[in-house]
Enzyme design. Structure first.
Site, short mmCIF file in Angstrom:
data_model
loop_
_atom_site.label_atom_id
_atom_site.label_comp_id
_atom_site.label_asym_id
_atom_site.label_seq_id
_atom_site.Cartn_x
_atom_site.Cartn_y
_atom_site.Cartn_z
N GLU A 1 29.82 109.07 46.08
CA GLU A 1 30.14 108.32 45.21
C GLU A 1 29.09 108.41 43.73
O GLU A 1 29.48 108.59 42.69
CB GLU A 1 30.33 107.05 45.36
CG GLU A 1 31.52 106.61 46.40
CD GLU A 1 32.93 107.14 45.94
OE1 GLU A 1 33.05 107.57 44.71
OE2 GLU A 1 33.70 107.66 46.44
N HIS B 1 29.78 111.45 42.01
CA HIS B 1 30.74 111.42 40.86
C HIS B 1 30.27 111.02 39.58
O HIS B 1 30.44 111.42 38.48
CB HIS B 1 31.80 110.49 41.26
CG HIS B 1 32.86 111.16 42.41
ND1 HIS B 1 33.44 112.54 42.10
CD2 HIS B 1 33.23 110.81 43.55
CE1 HIS B 1 34.41 112.61 43.01
NE2 HIS B 1 34.41 111.73 43.77
N GLU C 1 36.09 116.77 43.88
CA GLU C 1 35.58 115.97 45.30
C GLU C 1 35.00 116.95 46.07
O GLU C 1 33.75 116.38 46.53
CB GLU C 1 37.09 115.82 46.12
CG GLU C 1 37.86 114.64 45.51
CD GLU C 1 37.12 113.34 45.19
OE1 GLU C 1 36.50 113.18 46.17
OE2 GLU C 1 37.42 112.76 44.20
#
Lengths: 319, 194
Positions: A153, A156, A229
């Site tokens: 995360e 990201h 991803e």
């Protein structure tokens, strides 16, 4: 140059470049077609297009600006202090120090579905949110697996995925709005049609072009989302140095996801693109079709990529 | 990170900054004069181990290297290796309290072997422990990725003495490259050797 074991994945970069290039191409073609239609029609549909652009652009900017608040509210999540969740903050502290990045706020969503997402318009305003289900002892996620999820995360955030995906979806938003506006103007503007015999085929043409553009850009955005991803998996695994921990976290989260009834998940559908693992699985329509529409790569693909990183880190001599 | 790297999602692992660590021995003298905190002779390097045999072999080599002169005159105690609950590895080197130069050299040996083997980005921080006459605990933490120091003064329980930490910053802030962003002063509860 210093020796490194952390070589970039060139194949992934190339595939992402091609996807983004195609998205740009569709955008240019879209604008050219609309302008072409309007010139041919002596600008009778200009108002519609302008309104769609303003609305689409405005909503994209607003959703980017308030992305953290919107996502937290949608997930019902609450920002937690280091005193409330010392362990979670401890992991994030260390990862941020390793990656030399600003620490995002940490939030917990009271959902039983194990998942995590990160959002925010820039690194100062980003939020990293995990669901209660991810911390649940029944999921039995070890600390290292949890660290893997958080590193994914944080990647990201570092890759500015919210910004990139907002820009990428702008086209789809405008095209979608145009379809709707054209449809309504046809529905309600029927009385005026007698004055201008020209308007009907033009609005129909705009609608048609918009539908096609919407469909193509929708697919391209999904492709881009899947590549991002994989990129986040990669950066996350390199950050912790534990690709297998991330892989086993993926397996655990995906397994428990398929056990949970879909009624819980429906609320999560809109936020799918931000999640660690897809909350909504497309069922039916064959495997190939669900692969094309999915926001996340398949579990098999993600595990295979992580295995490659494991080999890369285990090389006897750095490159 | 450059624009293209962001666009393509290629985070580059951050290489550590090593040189500023050597400013520590002289700053410790200032610290002692200004606040009475003395080095305990214990220091540690914290890094995130990488899975697989390649990394564990390198870790064993480092340990052997540091233990070569253990027990001999001028040498320290054998190096302690512990893994904390976050999965990070700590190499703790213990010397006499007046041998801060030797301690920093030990710590630097760990850094260079990881960097030479291409694992530099795994380095997290280094800790040097201090104590004053009232037995208050203090650590100066060096963040490898930023090349900066910050103080960490744990109290009982998971609380820290912020007043003391800010006092330390005031005392030696000019001698060391201090971390100006207070949000980066993350706590290291239960760090070995503290």
């Amino acid at each position: 140059m210093a020796r490194t074991r952390y070589a970039p994945d060139r194949g992934l970069t190339v595939r992402m470049t091609v996807t983004m290039f195609l998205l740009g191409l569709v955008f240019v073609a879209f604008v050219a077609l609309i302008i072409g239609i309007m010139i041919a029609a002596h600008a009778s549909g200009a108002a519609i297009v302008l309104v769609a652009l303003v609305f689409g652009g405005g909503s994209a900017i607003a959703s980017l600006f308030y992305s953290d608040k919107i996502a937290l509210a949608a997930a019902g999540a609450r920002v937690v202090s280091p005193q409330e969740a010392p362990e979670l903050h401890g992991i994030v502290d260390r990862l941020c120090a390793l990656a030399d990045m600003d620490k995002p706020r940490v939030a917990i969503a009271p959902t039983n579905m194990p998942n995590a997402f990160a959002t925010g318009r820039n690194s100062k305003n980003s939020v990293l949110c995990v669901t209660q289900g991810l911390l649940d002892s029944r999921l039995n996620l070890t600390k290292e697996e949890l660290e893997g999820v958080l590193a994914h995360e944080l990647s990201h955030v570092a890759h500015k995925d919210v910004q990139v995906m907002t820009v990428a979806s702008l086209l789809a938003i405008v095209a979608g709005l145009l379809v709707r506006f054209a449809f309504y103007s046809e529905l309600f503007g029927g009385g005026r049609r007698n004055n201008n015999q020209n308007a009907f085929p033009i609005i129909l043409a705009i609608m048609l072009v918009s539908v096609v553009v919407y469909a193509i850009s929708f697919l391209l955005i999904r492709v881009l989302s899947r590549y991002r991803e994989l990129a986040a998996d990669r950066s996350g695994a390199l950050l912790t140095g534990q690709p297998s921990a991330l892989a086993s976290a993926l397996v655990k989260v995906s397994n428990s996801m398929s056990r949970i009834p879909s009624q819980d998940l429906r609320a999560a559908e809109a936020m799918n693109a931000f999640y660690f693992a897809p909350a909504m699985k497309l069922t039916g329509g064959g495997k190939s079709l669900s692969t094309v529409f999915s926001t996340h790569p398949s579990l098999e693909r993600r595990l295979a990529e992580l295995e490659k990183i494991q080999k890369q880190l285990g090389q006897m001599t750095p490159q | 990170m450059g624009f293209l790297d962001t666009l393509f999602g290629r985070t580059k692992p951050v290489p550590p900054k090593l040189d500023d660590l050597f400013a520590l021995p002289s700053a410790a003298i200032t610290l002692q004069a200004a606040t009475g905190f003395e080095p305990t002779g214990s220091g540690s390097v914290c890094f995130r181990g990488v899975e697989g045999k390649t990394f564990s072999d390198i870790q064993d080599d480092v340990r052997e290297l540091l233990n070569m002169d253990a027990g001999k005159p001028g040498g320290g105690l054998p190096v302690e290796v512990t893994k904390d609950s976050y999965g990070f590895t700590w190499l703790v080197s213990s010397r006499m309290s007046d041998e801060l130069d030797a301690l920093v050299t030990d710590l630097h040996a760990v850094n260079t072997s990881l960097v030479d083997n291409g694992f530099g980005p795994q380095l997290l921080c280094t800790l040097v422990a201090f104590r004053d006459a009232a037995e208050r605990r203090l650590a100066l933490v060096y963040l490898y990725k930023r090349g900066t120091f910050y103080p960490f003064a744990p109290l009982t329980g998971e609380r820290r003495d912020n007043a003391l930490e800010l006092q330390i910053k005031g005392a030696i802030g000019d001698d060391l490259k201090f971390e100006q962003d207070l949000t980066k002063w993350f706590p290291v509860w239960g760090a070995p050797g503290l």
